[in-house]
Scaffold this active site. Structure first.
Site, PDB file in Angstrom:
ATOM      1  N   SER A 257       0.847  -1.185   0.000  1.00 61.84           N
ATOM      2  CA  SER A 257       0.000   0.000   0.000  1.00 61.84           C
ATOM      3  C   SER A 257       0.886   1.239   0.000  1.00 61.84           C
ATOM      4  CB  SER A 257      -0.899   0.010   1.232  1.00 61.84           C
ATOM      5  OG  SER A 257      -0.117   0.325   2.364  1.00 61.84           O
ATOM      6  N   LYS A 258       0.238   2.377  -0.019  1.00 62.84           N
ATOM      7  CA  LYS A 258       0.936   3.673  -0.043  1.00 62.84           C
ATOM      8  C   LYS A 258       2.002   3.769   1.055  1.00 62.84           C
ATOM      9  CE  LYS A 258       0.391   6.865  -3.032  1.00 62.84           C
ATOM     10  NZ  LYS A 258       1.558   6.489  -3.726  1.00 62.84           N
ATOM     11  N   ARG A 259       1.705   3.113   2.194  1.00 65.31           N
ATOM     12  CA  ARG A 259       2.652   3.154   3.307  1.00 65.31           C
ATOM     13  C   ARG A 259       4.037   2.671   2.891  1.00 65.31           C
ATOM     14  NH1 ARG A 259       2.232  -0.667   6.752  1.00 65.31           N
ATOM     15  NH2 ARG A 259       0.677  -1.752   5.529  1.00 65.31           N
ATOM     16  N   GLY A 261       5.490   3.198   0.126  1.00 60.78           N
ATOM     17  CA  GLY A 261       6.133   4.057  -0.876  1.00 60.78           C
ATOM     18  C   GLY A 261       5.293   4.069  -2.134  1.00 60.78           C
TER      19      GLY A 261
END
Ligand code: GLU
Length: 495
Positions: A257-259, A261
């Site tokens: 996920s976005k977490r 990167g």
């Protein structure tokens, strides 16, 4: 179309950009179609009118083109089974719904959202969980249903799931034999109050009308598959083969996920990864050629890709491996291809526009040997080559100054004076080897080892101690600029 031709599709919803997971699904479908001599179809699933945008569609198409995943039917090119946007296929969903109404397999449901929410809440509290729609409207008489429709009462259309249906089974190409009990399936919605088909209904209509033979998609859709099979059966349609792809995890083992990167394909483009690398790298997230080969060029992938080598184990997105692979592909590029990819990055370098250097493809080719062996990503270029465009002034890196110029016993001033004597002598031609050899020889004569002689010159001309090869760089700059930079450092530290 021959009857046994493989037809696969990638069916993104334009509610966002093209993500890593979607790109991998697209690559598998594309590679499978190519390996089988089949067709790769692109379909835009834009029935969620609130969250779908034309801009996202354009971004997805652009990202697919960047990856080099050419589709045989779809947006921009059309095809025999179009249109390829779901919102342009509304009549086909109406026809299918009509068929189901006629056969008694679909019924209108007038339960309001509030009623359903209340039932869900009650079931969660009192029955330890909501088992799905309770079938209230399933039992309305035909007259009652007709009367309410004619009175304009809002309604959805639901599938009348057969009560005595055996477990729903299918043989997934990745997960193997799958079995889902049918009695836990509620009467799913086919068409919403606003007339829009649900995902499950539209996808079945489209996959069938587009003659899709294999549905290859993420395993987040695994639980939709038995529902879709019920719809195929109710419509009397042939069920395609399914292959559900394993989940992609970040380095911490959690769903990517976005977490973690960047998750959007164009972020990788903008960070200077090659499209060929992305295709190779993503292909290996869940599939392998032989369990060990890591560099798999596009043409090998499109010949050898097979569904039976897809792994059902979740796979980890390993950025270190991606970097390694990008560097390996870059080192393998010829000068022309390197220069073509590098030129836009070179142009982005500060000072490139105003410099006397003509930043064109020939310049790109001339600096290729200086950079190609040491790069991981193209976005490193602007920082690495800034010094070419400084003209007569130099931006000095403090750490390099302290370590190379000012350190005890460095004898940097001697090295710089030797360089001045060679570089200012116009009888020396402006070619890297003779210049380098002369400086080296004079340094040795003065008792300076190559490192002691070259490092101070590097700092004075390039600003730091880790630049690309020194004399190869020097000869690409103007003689008077190089001299001015060395003179500036001599004046500043050793006057
Ligand atoms: N539009 C769906 C998605 O983006 C497609 C799923 C499918 O391939 O059936 O998840």
């Amino acid at each position: 179309m021959s009857n046994n031709q493989v037809r696969v599709r990638f069916a993104p919803s334009p509610t966002g950009m093209l993500h890593i997971g979607g790109a991998r699904t697209a690559i598998y479908n594309w590679a499978f179609a190519r390996a089988q001599g089949g067709k790769f179809i692109l379909r835009i699933e834009d029935t969620d009118r609130e969250r779908s945008t034309d801009e996202n569609t354009q971004i997805i198409l652009r990202a697919l083109k960047w990856l080099g995943l050419d589709w045989d039917e779809g947006p921009e090119i059309g095809g025999e089974f179009g249109p390829y946007f779901q919102t342009e296929r509304m009549q086909t969903y109406k026809d299918a719904l009509y068929k189901l109404i006629e056969s008694g397999d679909a019924y209108p449901c007038f339960c309001t959202k509030e009623e359903l929410d209340a039932k869900r809440e009650k079931a969660n509290k009192e029955q330890g969980g909501y088992a799905g729609y309770d079938g209230t409207c399933r039992h309305l008489s035909a007259e009652e249903a007709k009367r309410r429709i004619e009175a304009g009462q809002p309604h959805v259309w639901r599938l009348k799931v057969p009560k005595d249906h055996a477990p729903i089974t299918f043989d997934d190409e990745v997960y193997g034999h799958m079995e889902f009990p049918c009695d836990v399936m509620d009467d799913l919605i086919l068409v919403r109050t606003d007339g829009m088909p649900t995902y499950n209904f539209a996808v079945v209509c489209d996959d069938s009308n587009m003659r899709i033979t294999h549905v290859v998609r993420g395993d987040d859709h695994l639980s939709n598959t038995p529902r879709q099979i019920l719809i195929y059966e109710a419509l009397g349609l042939e069920v395609p083969t399914f292959a559900h792809l394993p989940m992609i995890l970040g380095s911490d083992g959690k769903k990517l996920s976005k977490r973690h990167g960047a998750t959007n394909v164009e972020e990788y483009r903008d960070a200077g990864y090659l499209p060929d690398v992305m295709v190779n790298f993503l292909a290996l997230l869940g599939w392998s050629l032989d369990g060990e080969t890591t560099i798999i060029p596009r043409d090998v992938l499109t010949q050898k890709f097979s569904l039976n080598r897809i792994n059902k184990k979740d796979c980890i997105f390993d950025e270190t491996k991606l970097d390694w692979m990008n560097g390996a592909y870059i080192r393998d590029m010829d000068v022309d291809s390197w220069a073509n990819v590098a030129l836009p990055w070179i142009k982005k370098t500060e000072g490139a526009k105003t410099s006397h250097i003509n930043v064109d493809i020939d310049f790109a080719k001339s600096i290729c040997p200086l950079l190609i062996e040491r790069m991981v990503r193209f976005n490193e270029i602007p920082k690495k080559i800034e010094y070419f465009f400084w003209d007569d002034s130099v931006v000095l890196d403090e750490k390099s100054v302290n370590k190379v110029l000012l350190k005890e016993g460095a004898r940097a001033d001697e090295a710089l004076r030797i360089a001045m004597s060679v570089l200012t002598d116009e009888s020396n031609s402006w070619e890297f080897e003779p210049l380098q050899e002369k400086v080296k020889a004079l340094g040795e004569k003065a008792g300076l080892k190559p490192k002691l002689i070259f490092q101070p010159i590097r700092v004075a001309v390039c600003g730091n101690m880790v630049s690309p090869p020194l004399f190869e760089s020097i000869v690409l700059m103007k003689r008077e600029d190089v001299i001015a930079r060395i003179q500036f450092v001599l004046d500043k530290f050793f006057a």
